[in-house]
Design a protein around this motif. Structure first.
Motif, short mmCIF file in Angstrom:
data_model
loop_
_atom_site.label_atom_id
_atom_site.label_comp_id
_atom_site.label_asym_id
_atom_site.label_seq_id
_atom_site.Cartn_x
_atom_site.Cartn_y
_atom_site.Cartn_z
N LEU A 304 -45.45 -24.03 42.39
CA LEU A 304 -44.69 -23.76 43.62
C LEU A 304 -45.35 -24.39 44.85
O LEU A 304 -44.70 -24.60 45.87
CB LEU A 304 -44.54 -22.25 43.83
N MET A 305 -46.64 -24.68 44.76
CA MET A 305 -47.34 -25.28 45.92
C MET A 305 -47.04 -26.77 46.06
O MET A 305 -47.31 -27.36 47.08
CB MET A 305 -48.85 -25.13 45.74
N SER A 306 -46.53 -27.36 44.99
CA SER A 306 -46.44 -28.82 44.94
C SER A 306 -45.08 -29.32 45.40
O SER A 306 -44.04 -28.86 44.92
CB SER A 306 -46.71 -29.27 43.50
N SER A 307 -45.09 -30.29 46.30
CA SER A 307 -43.80 -30.81 46.79
C SER A 307 -43.04 -31.52 45.67
O SER A 307 -41.82 -31.58 45.70
CB SER A 307 -44.04 -31.75 47.98
N THR A 308 -43.75 -32.04 44.68
CA THR A 308 -43.04 -32.76 43.61
C THR A 308 -42.71 -31.88 42.39
O THR A 308 -41.86 -32.23 41.59
CB THR A 308 -43.89 -33.95 43.10
N GLN A 309 -43.42 -30.76 42.24
CA GLN A 309 -43.28 -29.97 41.01
C GLN A 309 -42.52 -28.65 41.18
O GLN A 309 -42.07 -28.07 40.20
CB GLN A 309 -44.68 -29.62 40.46
N ALA A 310 -42.42 -28.18 42.43
CA ALA A 310 -41.90 -26.83 42.67
C ALA A 310 -40.51 -26.63 42.07
O ALA A 310 -40.18 -25.55 41.57
CB ALA A 310 -41.89 -26.52 44.16
N SER A 311 -39.70 -27.71 42.08
CA SER A 311 -38.31 -27.56 41.63
C SER A 311 -38.24 -27.21 40.13
O SER A 311 -37.20 -26.76 39.64
CB SER A 311 -37.53 -28.84 41.90
N ARG A 312 -39.34 -27.41 39.41
CA ARG A 312 -39.33 -27.07 37.97
C ARG A 312 -39.20 -25.56 37.76
O ARG A 312 -38.89 -25.11 36.66
CB ARG A 312 -40.60 -27.60 37.31
N LEU A 313 -39.49 -24.79 38.81
CA LEU A 313 -39.33 -23.33 38.67
C LEU A 313 -38.04 -22.84 39.35
O LEU A 313 -37.93 -21.66 39.70
CB LEU A 313 -40.54 -22.60 39.25
N LYS A 314 -37.10 -23.73 39.52
CA LYS A 314 -35.84 -23.34 40.17
C LYS A 314 -35.24 -22.14 39.44
O LYS A 314 -35.20 -22.13 38.20
CB LYS A 314 -34.87 -24.53 40.17
N GLY A 315 -34.81 -21.18 40.19
CA GLY A 315 -34.26 -19.96 39.60
C GLY A 315 -35.22 -18.79 39.79
O GLY A 315 -34.81 -17.64 39.77
N ILE A 316 -36.48 -19.11 40.04
CA ILE A 316 -37.48 -18.04 40.20
C ILE A 316 -37.12 -17.16 41.41
O ILE A 316 -37.41 -15.96 41.44
CB ILE A 316 -38.91 -18.62 40.34
N GLU A 317 -36.45 -17.80 42.39
CA GLU A 317 -36.10 -17.06 43.61
C GLU A 317 -35.09 -15.94 43.34
O GLU A 317 -34.93 -15.02 44.14
CB GLU A 317 -35.57 -18.03 44.70
N HIS A 318 -34.43 -15.99 42.18
CA HIS A 318 -33.48 -14.92 41.83
C HIS A 318 -34.18 -13.74 41.15
O HIS A 318 -33.57 -12.71 40.90
CB HIS A 318 -32.39 -15.45 40.89
N SER A 319 -35.45 -13.92 40.80
CA SER A 319 -36.16 -12.84 40.08
C SER A 319 -36.28 -11.62 40.98
O SER A 319 -36.50 -11.74 42.19
CB SER A 319 -37.59 -13.25 39.73
N GLU A 403 -52.21 -30.51 40.00
CA GLU A 403 -51.35 -31.63 39.59
C GLU A 403 -52.14 -32.63 38.75
O GLU A 403 -51.62 -33.20 37.79
CB GLU A 403 -50.75 -32.31 40.82
N TYR A 404 -53.41 -32.83 39.10
CA TYR A 404 -54.24 -33.75 38.30
C TYR A 404 -54.33 -33.26 36.85
O TYR A 404 -54.21 -34.03 35.91
CB TYR A 404 -55.64 -33.86 38.93
N THR A 405 -54.52 -31.94 36.69
CA THR A 405 -54.68 -31.42 35.32
C THR A 405 -53.36 -31.55 34.53
O THR A 405 -53.38 -31.68 33.31
CB THR A 405 -55.15 -29.95 35.31
N LEU A 406 -52.24 -31.54 35.24
CA LEU A 406 -50.96 -31.70 34.54
C LEU A 406 -50.84 -33.11 33.97
O LEU A 406 -50.42 -33.31 32.83
CB LEU A 406 -49.78 -31.44 35.50
N LEU A 407 -51.24 -34.08 34.79
CA LEU A 407 -51.18 -35.49 34.33
C LEU A 407 -52.17 -35.71 33.19
O LEU A 407 -51.86 -36.38 32.21
CB LEU A 407 -51.48 -36.43 35.50
N LEU A 408 -53.35 -35.12 33.36
CA LEU A 408 -54.38 -35.28 32.33
C LEU A 408 -53.90 -34.69 30.99
O LEU A 408 -54.16 -35.25 29.92
CB LEU A 408 -55.66 -34.57 32.80
N SER A 409 -53.19 -33.59 31.06
CA SER A 409 -52.69 -32.95 29.84
C SER A 409 -51.72 -33.89 29.11
O SER A 409 -51.71 -33.97 27.88
CB SER A 409 -51.97 -31.64 30.16
N LYS A 410 -50.91 -34.60 29.89
CA LYS A 410 -49.96 -35.56 29.28
C LYS A 410 -50.73 -36.69 28.59
O LYS A 410 -50.39 -37.10 27.48
CB LYS A 410 -49.04 -36.14 30.36
N GLN A 411 -51.77 -37.16 29.29
CA GLN A 411 -52.59 -38.25 28.71
C GLN A 411 -53.26 -37.78 27.42
O GLN A 411 -53.29 -38.51 26.43
CB GLN A 411 -53.67 -38.60 29.72
#
Ligand SMILES: Cc1ncc(COP(=O)(O)O)c(C=O)c1O
Length: 507
Positions: A304-319, A403-411
């Protein structure tokens, strides 16, 4: 009421020979002790960092226990040189503590931690505020409340939302289920559980969550008197995300059996796979069946802190409520966690007014007492860690760590996926990778299970590389949880080689 009339004068206590120099206060003697002890303790921590070539010493419990058996706590001497105390702690603990900052530790959801938060721990412990009431914390309460508002804004909650810092995701999930249960009873059955306890219908309450959700859901259901049987594990798709068609089927099936659905829990970052349930779809099913919708974002909340990643949790606002663990993906020391809820009125299911602490009169005066919405009474000022972190690094830099750890996980997943010695079970959504060693030899499934478990155990015994394992539908897998921004892909080359070497030892 009887008035006690005391006639005997009690003996006055003497401080002769005591002086209480160790009590933390403003005296020359204690200030000297405080500074020295802090200095010495920091020295030991720095040694812990410097002397740590491996994440774990490999010590066995029996070996360490022998040293504990020699210690008689009742025979502790007075005024022992503090350095000696620290040396003993070094021997019993520091030399063997598992080092989460080490780039070869990728077992559980432990993150390396940020230095401003460690400095905050000094303030937290030294001043020792308790965050239950305004009269024990003052500005501390406002710091916590401002961070709660900050987190609510990240989620997309409106002004009516509220929240509280908790000891961890387990407690936050407990609060969610408690609110779900009590609101259902109040609104649908007219029963006030806080006063009257569970109604007979409670044995038929049902909570829906993915079969890969955290075990605290079942544990908490038991604590709340609903039993493990109340938790219905909803099947997942091939990426381990809750299947929403299966969710709806499960709800209908329970209704047909005469059971009573009360809540659905989505997970934003499952413990094993980091998978993110389809929150938006779950929200609409929850709304259709009028269920409390909780999102356990203990793992994925930092998106949620990330300008590029936050949208992946779309719907959380309805919780209706959300769990966020700052001590997982916000790089905070344990403990530091948040429970957020959409409608602040739900705090009434938790609130208790004690005359000595948080009387109703105080509420009328508008005093901000966090205990009104907390399961804990005495409560650590964990919020200060996140506060000092944000004020030092800023949100963007904090987010970059994750975000770095997310990319590293993909690698890392790519590396495992292309190596014929390994079988990768899924593509990573977040930081977790589940795979197994399977070089395609003629080992049967049972032998592969034993081999993979042996690999994990013998790595732990050696201590050079610490990884985890888990079971998926009866099969044993190895697991990486990648939360260390100090790691690079080189570390994974080393770790995978180590796994192969240990596999050789067991074949
Ligand atoms: C998805 C999820 N929820 C909740 C928890 C429990 O959090 P805690 O260990 O802080 O109580 C965990 C712990 O790993 C988790 O992975």
């Amino acid at each position: 009421m009887t008035i006690i009339n005391s006639t005997l004068t009690p003996a006055s206590p003497t401080r002769k020979g005591l002086g209480f120099p160790f009590l933390f206060h403003n005296s020359g003697v204690n200030q000297k002790i405080y500074k020295n002890y802090m200095h010495m303790a920091v020295g030991h921590v720095l040694n812990f960092l410097e002397n740590r070539d491996t994440p774990f010493s490999g010590v066995q419990p029996e070996e360490l226990k022998k040293r504990f058996d020699l210690i008689d706590l009742d025979n502790s001497q007075q005024n022992v040189d503090f350095e000696k105390v620290l040396e003993e702690v070094k021997d019993l603990y520091l030399d063997h503590a598992v080092a989460f900052h080490h780039p070869k530790y990728i077992a559980h959801l432990n993150c390396p931690i940020l230095t401003p938060a460690i400095a905050a721990e000094v303030l937290i412990s030294s001043v020792n505020s308790s965050l239950d009431t305004w009269d024990q914390s003052a500005g501390g309460t406002l710091i916590e409340q401002k961070l709660i508002r900050w987190t609510c804004d990240l989620i997309g909650y409106k002004d009516q939302a509220d929240g509280i810092f908790t000891s961890g995701g387990t407690q936050s999930n407990l609060m969610a289920l408690l609110m779900a249960r009590d609101q259902f009873c109040q609104e649908k059955l007219g029963v006030n559980i806080k006063i009257d306890g569970l109604p007979p219908e409670a044995s038929r309450f049902r909570i829906f969550t993915s079969e890969n959700s955290h075990f605290s859901i079942k544990k908490n259901a038991a604590v709340l008197g609903l039993g493990h049987k109340s938790v219905i594990g909803v099947p997942v798709d091939n990426q381990f995300r809750m299947s929403t068609s299966a969710l709806e089927e499960a709800i209908k099936e329970e209704l047909n059996k005469g059971n009573i659905p009360i809540a659905v829990i989505g997970t934003a970052g499952t413990t094993d796979f980091g998978s993110i349930d389809p929150l938006e779809k779950i929200a609409s099913i929850a709304s259709k069946y009028q269920l409390w919708f909780h999102t356990d974002a203990a793992v994925g909340g930092a998106l949620l802190m990330s300008s590029t990643q936050a949208s992946r949790l779309k719907g959380i606002e309805h919780s209706d409520s959300v769990t966020i663990d700052y001590h997982k993906t916000f790089f905070q020391p344990v403990s530091c966690s948040g429970f957020l809820f959409k409608n602040k009125d739900a705090a009434r299911y938790i609130c208790y007014h004690a005359d000595y602490l948080n009387s109703k009169e105080q509420e009328k005066q508008g005093l901000p007492n966090n205990v009104n919405k907390s399961l804990q009474t005495t409560k650590r000022f964990d919020a200060l860690k996140l506060w000092m972190t944000l004020r030092t690094l800023g949100r963007e830099m904090l987010s970059k760590h994750y975000e770095y750890t997310l990319l590293l996980s993909k690698q890392a997943a790519h590396l495992i996926g292309k190596d014929p010695a390994f079988e990768l079970l899924h593509q990573p959504e977040l930081n977790c990778l589940v795979f197994r060693f399977n070089p395609g030899s003629n080992l049967n499934e049972e032998q592969l299970n034993v081999l993979n478990l042996n690999i994990r155990q013998s790595l732990f015994k050696e201590g050079k590389v610490i990884i985890a394992s888990t079971k998926v539908r009866g099969t044993t897998y190895l697991k990486f949880t990648i939360l260390n921004p100090l790691m690079t892909i080189k570390d994974f080359h080393f770790i995978l080689n180590q796994i192969k070497q240990h596999a050789d030892l067991h074949q």
